[in-house]
Design a protein around this motif. Structure first.
Motif, short mmCIF file in Angstrom:
data_model
loop_
_atom_site.label_atom_id
_atom_site.label_comp_id
_atom_site.label_asym_id
_atom_site.label_seq_id
_atom_site.Cartn_x
_atom_site.Cartn_y
_atom_site.Cartn_z
N ARG A 163 0.72 -1.16 0.10
CA ARG A 163 0.01 0.27 -0.18
C ARG A 163 1.03 1.18 0.24
O ARG A 163 0.67 1.54 -0.37
CB ARG A 163 -0.35 -0.04 1.81
N ALA A 225 -5.36 0.50 6.36
CA ALA A 225 -6.13 1.11 6.43
C ALA A 225 -6.63 2.83 5.83
O ALA A 225 -7.29 3.10 4.81
CB ALA A 225 -7.48 0.68 7.18
N ILE A 226 -5.55 3.29 6.11
CA ILE A 226 -5.58 4.72 6.15
C ILE A 226 -5.09 5.41 4.57
O ILE A 226 -4.99 6.06 4.35
CB ILE A 226 -4.69 6.03 7.12
N ARG A 228 -4.60 3.08 2.45
CA ARG A 228 -6.27 2.82 1.77
C ARG A 228 -7.21 3.57 1.01
O ARG A 228 -7.51 3.68 -0.08
CB ARG A 228 -6.48 1.64 1.46
N ASN A 229 -7.58 4.12 1.75
CA ASN A 229 -8.82 5.85 1.46
C ASN A 229 -7.70 6.86 1.49
O ASN A 229 -8.72 7.28 0.99
CB ASN A 229 -9.22 5.13 3.17
N LEU A 230 -6.48 6.89 1.64
CA LEU A 230 -6.39 8.11 0.62
C LEU A 230 -5.11 8.02 -0.04
O LEU A 230 -4.42 8.58 -0.46
CB LEU A 230 -5.30 8.74 2.01
#
Length: 246
Positions: A163, A225-226, A228-230
């Motif tokens: 990521r 997760a952070i 992936r979402n940014l």
């Protein structure tokens, strides 16, 4: 417990056992430390202790009003750390073994050291040319289920790498050559993740390997997760972290 007295090198970062520490030493107090370490025979370890500074204490203490432009800067081994230096440092650090200490023509030093053993800071002495500390060695207990936890952390760390590589728009190594010994895995991942100093310090002083790995697993999942979402976050923001002055 083994008690030792060693030179103390405070940094704005955390050193973990097994990790390499390159240093550019230019302050006189640390130059004096390196000159003293060079007196140690080459066949013996040239050891010093590294501790992380709490909340950027290595600055002049703030006072109300305008700064006094005529005031002389603080000097001496405890300069910038206040009247009781031990309060400026985190309580658990790491012994470093200096494999290379090279003095430059201008009197500064290029140092390459490796973290070896965790230690607890018992006292700090500022009476000499540089800080020294009384230290208690902290054994590394593996704890329950350290092996399976290490496997899970390695899987999560590889996902984190992928990521992060995507966010930086470049590729990273596959991690196929990563170690599998639980303590080594726990320290390597703690050092490699982009975390602030208090979080890295928490990992360093975990009560055992299993506890550190559990904490890392949560952090890896959260950080992945952070990222992936940014996907549009600039790489400079993703990789920003505190740096050491030395």
């Amino acid at each position: 417990m083994t008690i030792a007295r060693l030179p103390l090198f405070p940094l704005n970062s955390v050193l973990f056992p097994g990790l390499v520490l390159p240093l550019n030493v230019f302050e006189e107090r640390y130059r004096a430390m390196m000159r003293e370490l060079l007196k140690t025979p080459e066949e013996e370890p040239r050891r010093f202790a590294v501790v992380a500074i709490r909340d950027g204490h290595e600055v002049a203490p703030a006072e109300p009003g305008m700064p006094d432009q005529t005031a002389l800067p603080q000097r001496g081994p405890a300069a910038g750390f206040g009247p009781d230096p031990i309060r400026a440092f985190h309580g658990v650090g790491c012994v470093a073994d200096a494999a290379t200490i090279r003095e430059r023509a201008d009197g500064t030093f290029e140092v390459l050291a490796t973290g070896t053993t965790r230690v607890r800071l018992l006292s700090v002495d500022a009476s000499g040319a540089f800080l020294t500390a009384e230290l208690e060695e902290l054994p590394e207990e593996q704890g329950e289920e350290a092996g399976p936890l290490a496997e899970g952390v390695l899987r999560a760390f590889r996902q984190y790498q992928k990521r992060l590589a995507g966010a930086r728009e470049r590729s990273l190594a596959t991690g196929a050559d990563l170690p599998d010994e639980p303590p080594v895995v726990s320290y390597l991942v703690a050092a490699a993740m982009m975390l602030d100093t208090p979080t890295k310090q928490r990992l360093l002083q975990a009560p055992d390997t299993a506890s550190r790995l559990r904490d890392e697993l949560k952090l890896l999942r959260s950080e992945t997760a952070i990222i992936r979402n940014l996907p549009s976050l600039p790489a400079s923001d993703l990789t920003r972290s505190p740096t050491s002055l030395n």
